[in-house]
Structure formats: structure tokens, C-alpha cells
Design a protein around this motif. Sequence first.
Motif, PDB file in Angstrom:
ATOM      1  N   ASP A  44       5.280   5.665   1.485  1.00 17.34           N
ATOM      2  CA  ASP A  44       4.353   5.498   0.364  1.00 17.34           C
ATOM      3  C   ASP A  44       2.959   5.102   0.842  1.00 17.34           C
ATOM      4  O   ASP A  44       1.974   5.687   0.415  1.00 17.34           O
ATOM      5  N   ILE A  45       2.874   4.110   1.738  1.00 16.68           N
ATOM      6  CA  ILE A  45       1.568   3.684   2.248  1.00 16.68           C
ATOM      7  C   ILE A  45       1.688   3.354   3.734  1.00 16.68           C
ATOM      8  O   ILE A  45       2.579   2.616   4.139  1.00 16.68           O
ATOM      9  N   ILE A  46       0.780   3.931   4.534  1.00 14.23           N
ATOM     10  CA  ILE A  46       0.612   3.520   5.932  1.00 14.23           C
ATOM     11  C   ILE A  46      -0.791   2.940   6.029  1.00 14.23           C
ATOM     12  O   ILE A  46      -1.773   3.602   5.687  1.00 14.23           O
ATOM     13  N   ALA A  47      -0.863   1.683   6.471  1.00 15.78           N
ATOM     14  CA  ALA A  47      -2.156   1.008   6.588  1.00 15.78           C
ATOM     15  C   ALA A  47      -2.398   0.661   8.049  1.00 15.78           C
ATOM     16  O   ALA A  47      -1.473   0.282   8.768  1.00 15.78           O
ATOM     17  N   LYS A  48      -3.652   0.798   8.492  1.00 17.30           N
ATOM     18  CA  LYS A  48      -3.996   0.554   9.893  1.00 17.30           C
ATOM     19  C   LYS A  48      -5.141  -0.443   9.987  1.00 17.30           C
ATOM     20  O   LYS A  48      -6.150  -0.316   9.294  1.00 17.30           O
ATOM     21  N   LYS A  49      -4.959  -1.425  10.841  1.00 17.88           N
ATOM     22  CA  LYS A  49      -6.009  -2.412  11.143  1.00 17.88           C
ATOM     23  C   LYS A  49      -6.074  -2.525  12.651  1.00 17.88           C
ATOM     24  O   LYS A  49      -5.132  -2.992  13.290  1.00 17.88           O
ATOM     25  N   GLY A  50      -7.155  -2.046  13.258  1.00 16.54           N
ATOM     26  CA  GLY A  50      -7.251  -2.020  14.718  1.00 16.54           C
ATOM     27  C   GLY A  50      -6.194  -1.086  15.270  1.00 16.54           C
ATOM     28  O   GLY A  50      -6.142   0.078  14.907  1.00 16.54           O
ATOM     29  N   ASN A  51      -5.316  -1.601  16.124  1.00 17.00           N
ATOM     30  CA  ASN A  51      -4.232  -0.761  16.651  1.00 17.00           C
ATOM     31  C   ASN A  51      -2.878  -1.144  16.044  1.00 17.00           C
ATOM     32  O   ASN A  51      -1.843  -0.773  16.553  1.00 17.00           O
ATOM     33  N   ARG A  52      -2.892  -1.908  14.956  1.00 19.77           N
ATOM     34  CA  ARG A  52      -1.654  -2.317  14.285  1.00 19.77           C
ATOM     35  C   ARG A  52      -1.432  -1.497  13.011  1.00 19.77           C
ATOM     36  O   ARG A  52      -2.363  -1.244  12.256  1.00 19.77           O
ATOM     37  N   PHE A  53      -0.174  -1.095  12.808  1.00 21.29           N
ATOM     38  CA  PHE A  53       0.209  -0.337  11.616  1.00 21.29           C
ATOM     39  C   PHE A  53       1.118  -1.186  10.736  1.00 21.29           C
ATOM     40  O   PHE A  53       1.945  -1.944  11.236  1.00 21.29           O
ATOM     41  N   ASP A  54       0.973  -1.018   9.421  1.00 18.51           N
ATOM     42  CA  ASP A  54       1.882  -1.616   8.456  1.00 18.51           C
ATOM     43  C   ASP A  54       2.372  -0.506   7.533  1.00 18.51           C
ATOM     44  O   ASP A  54       1.593   0.352   7.109  1.00 18.51           O
ATOM     45  N   LEU A  55       3.670  -0.536   7.233  1.00 19.01           N
ATOM     46  CA  LEU A  55       4.284   0.450   6.355  1.00 19.01           C
ATOM     47  C   LEU A  55       4.697  -0.228   5.056  1.00 19.01           C
ATOM     48  O   LEU A  55       5.262  -1.316   5.078  1.00 19.01           O
ATOM     49  N   TYR A  56       4.421   0.430   3.933  1.00 16.74           N
ATOM     50  CA  TYR A  56       4.764  -0.115   2.618  1.00 16.74           C
ATOM     51  C   TYR A  56       5.652   0.876   1.877  1.00 16.74           C
ATOM     52  O   TYR A  56       5.356   2.070   1.823  1.00 16.74           O
ATOM     53  N   GLU A  57       6.708   0.360   1.279  1.00 16.29           N
ATOM     54  CA  GLU A  57       7.589   1.163   0.427  1.00 16.29           C
ATOM     55  C   GLU A  57       7.485   0.595  -0.984  1.00 16.29           C
ATOM     56  O   GLU A  57       7.643  -0.612  -1.198  1.00 16.29           O
ATOM     57  N   VAL A  58       7.215   1.456  -1.948  1.00 11.35           N
ATOM     58  CA  VAL A  58       7.029   1.047  -3.338  1.00 11.35           C
ATOM     59  C   VAL A  58       8.218   1.532  -4.155  1.00 11.35           C
ATOM     60  O   VAL A  58       8.625   2.693  -4.042  1.00 11.35           O
ATOM     61  N   LYS A  59       8.770   0.640  -4.958  1.00 12.27           N
ATOM     62  CA  LYS A  59       9.850   0.980  -5.884  1.00 12.27           C
ATOM     63  C   LYS A  59       9.460   0.473  -7.264  1.00 12.27           C
ATOM     64  O   LYS A  59       8.764  -0.530  -7.397  1.00 12.27           O
ATOM     65  N   CYS A  60       9.930   1.159  -8.295  1.00 13.19           N
ATOM     66  CA  CYS A  60       9.649   0.727  -9.666  1.00 13.19           C
ATOM     67  C   CYS A  60      10.451  -0.522 -10.018  1.00 13.19           C
ATOM     68  O   CYS A  60       9.978  -1.393 -10.732  1.00 13.19           O
ATOM     69  N   SER A  61      11.680  -0.603  -9.520  1.00 11.43           N
ATOM     70  CA  SER A  61      12.518  -1.772  -9.767  1.00 11.43           C
ATOM     71  C   SER A  61      12.831  -2.446  -8.438  1.00 11.43           C
ATOM     72  O   SER A  61      12.568  -1.899  -7.372  1.00 11.43           O
ATOM     73  N   PHE A  62      13.429  -3.631  -8.498  1.00 11.57           N
ATOM     74  CA  PHE A  62      13.642  -4.429  -7.295  1.00 11.57           C
ATOM     75  C   PHE A  62      14.845  -3.918  -6.514  1.00 11.57           C
ATOM     76  O   PHE A  62      15.969  -4.416  -6.657  1.00 11.57           O
ATOM     77  N   ARG A  63      14.626  -2.904  -5.661  1.00 17.12           N
ATOM     78  CA  ARG A  63      15.688  -2.304  -4.836  1.00 17.12           C
ATOM     79  C   ARG A  63      15.321  -2.490  -3.365  1.00 17.12           C
ATOM     80  O   ARG A  63      15.057  -1.539  -2.647  1.00 17.12           O
ATOM     81  N   ILE A  64      15.329  -3.746  -2.944  1.00 15.92           N
ATOM     82  CA  ILE A  64      14.841  -4.089  -1.612  1.00 15.92           C
ATOM     83  C   ILE A  64      15.719  -3.530  -0.501  1.00 15.92           C
ATOM     84  O   ILE A  64      15.219  -3.152   0.559  1.00 15.92           O
ATOM     85  N   LEU A  65      17.026  -3.424  -0.709  1.00 14.60           N
ATOM     86  CA  LEU A  65      17.900  -2.908   0.352  1.00 14.60           C
ATOM     87  C   LEU A  65      17.613  -1.439   0.647  1.00 14.60           C
ATOM     88  O   LEU A  65      17.578  -1.030   1.808  1.00 14.60           O
ATOM     89  N   LYS A  66      17.405  -0.658  -0.401  1.00 17.57           N
ATOM     90  CA  LYS A  66      17.064   0.751  -0.203  1.00 17.57           C
ATOM     91  C   LYS A  66      15.708   0.887   0.493  1.00 17.57           C
ATOM     92  O   LYS A  66      15.537   1.702   1.395  1.00 17.57           O
ATOM     93  N   ALA A  67      14.751   0.066   0.102  1.00 15.73           N
ATOM     94  CA  ALA A  67      13.422   0.097   0.721  1.00 15.73           C
ATOM     95  C   ALA A  67      13.511  -0.273   2.201  1.00 15.73           C
ATOM     96  O   ALA A  67      12.891   0.367   3.044  1.00 15.73           O
ATOM     97  N   LYS A  68      14.285  -1.305   2.526  1.00 13.72           N
ATOM     98  CA  LYS A  68      14.430  -1.731   3.923  1.00 13.72           C
ATOM     99  C   LYS A  68      15.044  -0.615   4.764  1.00 13.72           C
ATOM    100  O   LYS A  68      14.584  -0.343   5.871  1.00 13.72           O
ATOM    101  N   LYS A  69      16.057   0.048   4.231  1.00  6.78           N
ATOM    102  CA  LYS A  69      16.709   1.153   4.942  1.00  6.78           C
ATOM    103  C   LYS A  69      15.705   2.282   5.211  1.00  6.78           C
ATOM    104  O   LYS A  69      15.632   2.809   6.320  1.00  6.78           O
ATOM    105  N   GLN A  70      14.916   2.624   4.208  1.00  5.17           N
ATOM    106  CA  GLN A  70      13.921   3.686   4.369  1.00  5.17           C
ATOM    107  C   GLN A  70      12.850   3.292   5.385  1.00  5.17           C
ATOM    108  O   GLN A  70      12.460   4.103   6.227  1.00  5.17           O
ATOM    109  N   LEU A  71      12.379   2.066   5.305  1.00  2.00           N
ATOM    110  CA  LEU A  71      11.334   1.609   6.232  1.00  2.00           C
ATOM    111  C   LEU A  71      11.846   1.578   7.668  1.00  2.00           C
ATOM    112  O   LEU A  71      11.146   2.004   8.590  1.00  2.00           O
TER     113      LEU A  71
END
Length: 98
Positions: A44-71
Motif C-alpha cells: 500500500d505504501i513504501i516510504a523512504k527517508k535517506g537509505n531507510r525504507f518503511d512499508l505500510y499495509e492499510v486495512k479497513c478493519s483491524f486485521r493485524i495478523l493478515k497485514a503482518k503476514k503480507q508485510l
Amino acid sequence: MRTPKLSKHDKYILELSNKIRHNYDSISLNVPIKHYKRSLGEIDIIAKKGNRFDLYEVKCSFRILKAKKQLDRMKRYLKLENAGSYFYCGNSKALVTV
């Protein structure tokens, strides 16, 4: 010409990107991950600051286990094991480190 109506998920992605924009040098939304002709998924979102990357997974409801698996899968495909990974729940507006 009318612009297509955004889905709830896409609205949450834009909402989150506006919240985090000031923390990063660049932000990419809805990034498809492909290997040859095969689609491996989408981040859903890849953000870059310097040489560091952060990945974001967005869900409509609180499905953190599925998001963690995808990430975790995307970090492995992209060889970004040291990247930060975050889950954003659109309904509750909660941003959680995964």
C-alpha cells in the motif's frame, strides 16, 4: 471528464500518506511487486527517508495478523529485512508497528 470514485481502502491509503508525508523524502502508493510476469502482491505504501525504507499495509478493519503476514512476505521478496513495517486500520485510525 469525471474522476473515478475512490474505494474506502484507497481513501484510507491517502489519509495515511498525508499523515506521514512530512517524515519522509519520498512516498509511493499502491506499489505492485512482480517477478517476471507473475504478480507477487502489492504494498500500500513504501516510504523512504535517506537509505531507510518503511512499508505500510492499510486495512479497513483491524486485521493485524493478515497485514503482518503480507508485510513479512513483501520484505522477503524485496530483500528489505531491515525495513520498518507498519499496519494502519482505517476504521479506528490506529497506526501500529508490526
